[in-house]
Design a protein around this motif. Structure first.
Motif, PDB file in Angstrom:
ATOM      1  N   GLN A  25      -4.480   0.208   1.772  1.00 47.72           N
ATOM      2  CA  GLN A  25      -4.139  -0.782   2.819  1.00 47.72           C
ATOM      3  C   GLN A  25      -5.351  -1.687   3.438  1.00 47.72           C
ATOM      4  N   PRO A  74      -5.140  12.644  -9.219  1.00 50.46           N
ATOM      5  CA  PRO A  74      -5.949  11.531  -9.181  1.00 50.46           C
ATOM      6  C   PRO A  74      -6.886  11.416  -7.806  1.00 50.46           C
ATOM      7  N   LEU A  75      -7.867  10.896  -7.755  1.00 51.28           N
ATOM      8  CA  LEU A  75      -8.956  11.248  -6.509  1.00 51.28           C
ATOM      9  C   LEU A  75      -8.600   9.957  -5.518  1.00 51.28           C
ATOM     10  N   THR A  76      -8.656  10.371  -4.474  1.00 52.30           N
ATOM     11  CA  THR A  76      -8.514   9.486  -3.042  1.00 52.30           C
ATOM     12  C   THR A  76      -9.715   9.037  -2.760  1.00 52.30           C
ATOM     13  N   GLY A  77     -10.877   9.933  -2.831  1.00 52.08           N
ATOM     14  CA  GLY A  77     -12.366   9.405  -2.468  1.00 52.08           C
ATOM     15  C   GLY A  77     -13.654  10.479  -3.091  1.00 52.08           C
ATOM     16  N   VAL A  78     -14.479  10.246  -3.248  1.00 49.19           N
ATOM     17  CA  VAL A  78     -15.554  10.691  -4.050  1.00 49.19           C
ATOM     18  C   VAL A  78     -16.599  11.404  -3.121  1.00 49.19           C
ATOM     19  N   TRP A 111      -3.315  11.453  -2.540  1.00 49.33           N
ATOM     20  CA  TRP A 111      -2.256  10.355  -2.570  1.00 49.33           C
ATOM     21  C   TRP A 111      -1.171  10.321  -3.488  1.00 49.33           C
ATOM     22  N   LEU A 143      -0.328  -1.723  -6.517  1.00 50.86           N
ATOM     23  CA  LEU A 143      -0.590  -0.835  -5.245  1.00 50.86           C
ATOM     24  C   LEU A 143      -2.030  -1.048  -4.963  1.00 50.86           C
ATOM     25  N   ALA A 187       1.912   6.110  -3.664  1.00 55.76           N
ATOM     26  CA  ALA A 187       1.580   5.300  -2.411  1.00 55.76           C
ATOM     27  C   ALA A 187       0.368   5.602  -1.756  1.00 55.76           C
ATOM     28  N   VAL A 188      -0.486   4.907  -1.405  1.00 54.29           N
ATOM     29  CA  VAL A 188      -1.769   5.358  -1.023  1.00 54.29           C
ATOM     30  C   VAL A 188      -2.056   5.059   0.634  1.00 54.29           C
ATOM     31  N   GLY A 189      -1.381   3.789   0.907  1.00 53.68           N
ATOM     32  CA  GLY A 189      -1.592   3.611   2.662  1.00 53.68           C
ATOM     33  C   GLY A 189      -3.212   3.417   2.940  1.00 53.68           C
ATOM     34  N   GLY A 190      -3.634   4.080   4.101  1.00 55.90           N
ATOM     35  CA  GLY A 190      -4.995   3.943   4.418  1.00 55.90           C
ATOM     36  C   GLY A 190      -5.700   5.169   3.879  1.00 55.90           C
ATOM     37  N   ALA A 196     -13.303   6.599   2.269  1.00 55.99           N
ATOM     38  CA  ALA A 196     -14.569   5.908   2.159  1.00 55.99           C
ATOM     39  C   ALA A 196     -15.267   5.594   3.355  1.00 55.99           C
ATOM     40  N   GLY A 197     -14.735   5.745   4.418  1.00 50.82           N
ATOM     41  CA  GLY A 197     -15.264   4.724   5.769  1.00 50.82           C
ATOM     42  C   GLY A 197     -15.677   5.957   7.114  1.00 50.82           C
ATOM     43  N   MET A 219      -7.542   6.153   1.078  1.00 50.05           N
ATOM     44  CA  MET A 219      -8.691   5.635   0.596  1.00 50.05           C
ATOM     45  C   MET A 219      -9.860   4.890   1.631  1.00 50.05           C
ATOM     46  N   ASP A 220      -9.286   4.340   2.333  1.00 51.98           N
ATOM     47  CA  ASP A 220     -10.092   3.622   3.432  1.00 51.98           C
ATOM     48  C   ASP A 220     -10.783   4.856   4.350  1.00 51.98           C
ATOM     49  N   SER A 247       0.789  -1.361   0.071  1.00 49.66           N
ATOM     50  CA  SER A 247      -0.007   0.197   0.031  1.00 49.66           C
ATOM     51  C   SER A 247       0.737   1.189   0.125  1.00 49.66           C
ATOM     52  N   TYR A 248       1.891   1.107   0.493  1.00 48.27           N
ATOM     53  CA  TYR A 248       2.943   2.370   0.484  1.00 48.27           C
ATOM     54  C   TYR A 248       4.446   2.287   0.524  1.00 48.27           C
ATOM     55  N   PRO A 249       4.618   2.236  -0.856  1.00 50.13           N
ATOM     56  CA  PRO A 249       6.297   1.966  -1.142  1.00 50.13           C
ATOM     57  C   PRO A 249       6.913   3.066  -1.002  1.00 50.13           C
ATOM     58  N   THR A 280     -13.906   1.270  -0.841  1.00 51.28           N
ATOM     59  CA  THR A 280     -12.590   1.647  -0.715  1.00 51.28           C
ATOM     60  C   THR A 280     -12.130   2.042  -2.413  1.00 51.28           C
ATOM     61  N   ARG A 319     -24.724   2.894  -3.477  1.00 47.10           N
ATOM     62  CA  ARG A 319     -23.306   3.106  -3.354  1.00 47.10           C
ATOM     63  C   ARG A 319     -22.378   2.332  -4.203  1.00 47.10           C
ATOM     64  N   ARG A 358     -13.452   1.350   7.280  1.00 49.11           N
ATOM     65  CA  ARG A 358     -14.396   1.350   6.285  1.00 49.11           C
ATOM     66  C   ARG A 358     -15.753   0.988   6.829  1.00 49.11           C
TER      67      ARG A 358
END
Lengths: 231, 211
Positions: free
Chosen positions: A102, B164-168, B118, A99, B128-131, B137-138, B133-134, A76-78, A123, A141, B95
């Motif tokens: 997470q 680029p989007l992470t969330g809508v 991101w 990618l 690198a997105v990590g958490g 979204a949540g 987007m979660d 998820s996070y390189p 997500t 959704r 989430r």
């Protein structure tokens, strides 16, 4: 019953070329240092590695990448301040990156261990990471279809194991360990100590021994030592 | 106030607006500063994506434990009542809509609440997105902390994100050095201004803002 290899090298000695290896840890916390180092000393190559990150500094996972043993990394996070080995390989097209957000990474591994065929997650919906994936609208959704991740081998670190392979972890070192333990054909665990059967309270066991195949004792390294080693 | 807010003052504003008893996730970087301004009376419980509720302040000296870090991999402490859990549970918390608020940084936020934080999308940039987007979204509410303009003066609160989007449609509030914005289905409302006016903001942004 679990196997108790004599050392980390013996624990990973039968790893085959082309294997998918799930490696626990979030940064240094919960990283199975000794098993990753043993992986570096064994011959297996063309590996797919699943870890939250893509290695730090010049040691451990980064060294494995640097030795050209990893074909693909799922993480998820390189990008980190000290991920120069991955950065170089990625920019020169020498490693494939998948990618994954997470939570989707954790859930895909969980699904892999739980016998789930696929799942829909909100997500990433509407983002580039949903490109090419099936999207379904459920109760108004958008959800993205994601498939499980299975490992040939999982390498994780826990605090204690008993002779049944039951595991307890330490603090945030737990992270991916419990889900990765469920999702691999062979789960290999390094621990601070192995304790006698009956000495872990069954109520506090986090990973039951059924998910564990091999346990090896390996001293924990402190962040300071690891940073020193990678400086 | 007569001047733009500093980063610390922005963090203070966010902390002030977090309701008592909230479960909160603070993103890495600038949002981490918010924890410095949460009061004991607020009883806010901090979540960290790597498997903990009840996260305490940064660890000092002997408190440093390599097995106890936050999402930014910085050594932290645990508070009484803390709990540890694995990654799948941690992201079920995110989430599954169990967090009241998350605070993140951003490259851009759109008038409709889309978040881009991101990836710049530039050639050679390593994604690198990590958490993120979660969380987007949540979490029940997503607060963004960012400067209102890039270094070259381009607005970051935009009609439509170009990154680029992470969330809508996930962002509900944007805290900047010049104003606090609430994003609602009826449009962007300016709650407070610092060293500027609503007219000046309306002039400098490409999105409609109202009081």
């Amino acid at each position: 019953m679990i196997e108790l290899p004599t050392d980390p090298d013996a624990a990973v000695s039968d790893l085959k070329d082309g294997s998918t290896v799930l490696i626990g840890g979030f940064g240094e916390a919960g990283l199975p240092f000794a098993l990753v180092d043993a992986l570096l000393r064994c011959d297996a190559g063309d590996l797919t590695v699943v870890n939250n990150n893509a290695g730090n500094g010049d040691t451990g996972l980064a060294a494995l990448l640097g030795a050209g043993r990893v074909r693909k990394i799922i993480c998820s996070y390189p990008r980190q301040v000290d991920s120069w080995i991955f950065d170089g390989l990625y920019r020169s097209g020498k490693i494939e990156l998948e990618l994954v957000p997470q939570g989707t990474l954790a859930e895909r591994i969980r699904a892999g261990g739980a016998g789930i065929g696929a799942f829909y997650t909100p997500t990433g919906a509407g983002t580039p990471l949903a490109a090419g994936k099936e999207v379904r609208t459920i109760e108004g959704r958008q959800y993205v279809l994601e498939y499980p991740i299975h490992g040939d081998v999982a390498l994780i670190r826990a605090h204690l194991a008993d002779g049944m392979g039951n595991l307890v972890y330490r603090k945030t070192g737990r992270n991916f360990g419990p889900v990765m333990a469920t999702a691999a054909t062979t789960t290999i665990v390094e621990v601070d100590r192995i304790v006698a059967i009956g000495s872990l309270d069954p109520e506090i066991v986090v990973t039951p021994g059924i998910f564990v195949d091999r346990v090896v004792v390996a001293e924990r390294r402190s962040v300071k030592e690891s940073l020193g080693a990678s400086a | 106030m007569s001047a733009y807010l500093t980063r610390s003052e922005m963090a203070q504003m966010v902390a002030r607006d977090i309701p008592a008893g909230s479960y909160v996730n603070l993103g890495i970087g600038q949002p981490t500063l918010v924890s410095d301004y949460l009061t004991a009376d607020q009883h806010v419980v901090l979540h960290t994506e790597n498997g903990m509720l009840g996260m305490g302040p940064q660890a000092e000296g002997d408190e440093v434990d390599p097995d106890l870090v936050n999402a930014g991999k910085i050594a932290v402490t645990e508070l009484p009542g803390a709990a540890y859990f694995h990654h799948a549970d941690s992201f079920a918390i995110m989430r599954g809509g169990h967090l009241d608020i998350c605070v993140m940084g951003a490259f851009q936020v759109s008038a409709g609440g889309d978040l881009a934080n991101w990836h710049t999308g530039e050639p050679g940039a390593i994604p690198a997105v990590g958490g993120a987007m979660d969380l987007a979204a949540g979490a029940k509410e997503v607060f963004v902390m960012m400067t209102l303009f890039t270094k070259d003066g381009t607005p970051k609160l935009v009609p439509k994100c170009t990154y680029p989007l992470t969330g809508v449609g996930c962002v509900s509030r944007v805290y900047t050095e010049r104003a606090v914005f609430h994003l609602t289905p009826d449009g962007i409302s300016v709650k407070e201004t610092f060293g500027t006016s609503i007219d000046e903001l309306a002039e400098s942004l490409d999105v409609a803002v109202v009081a």
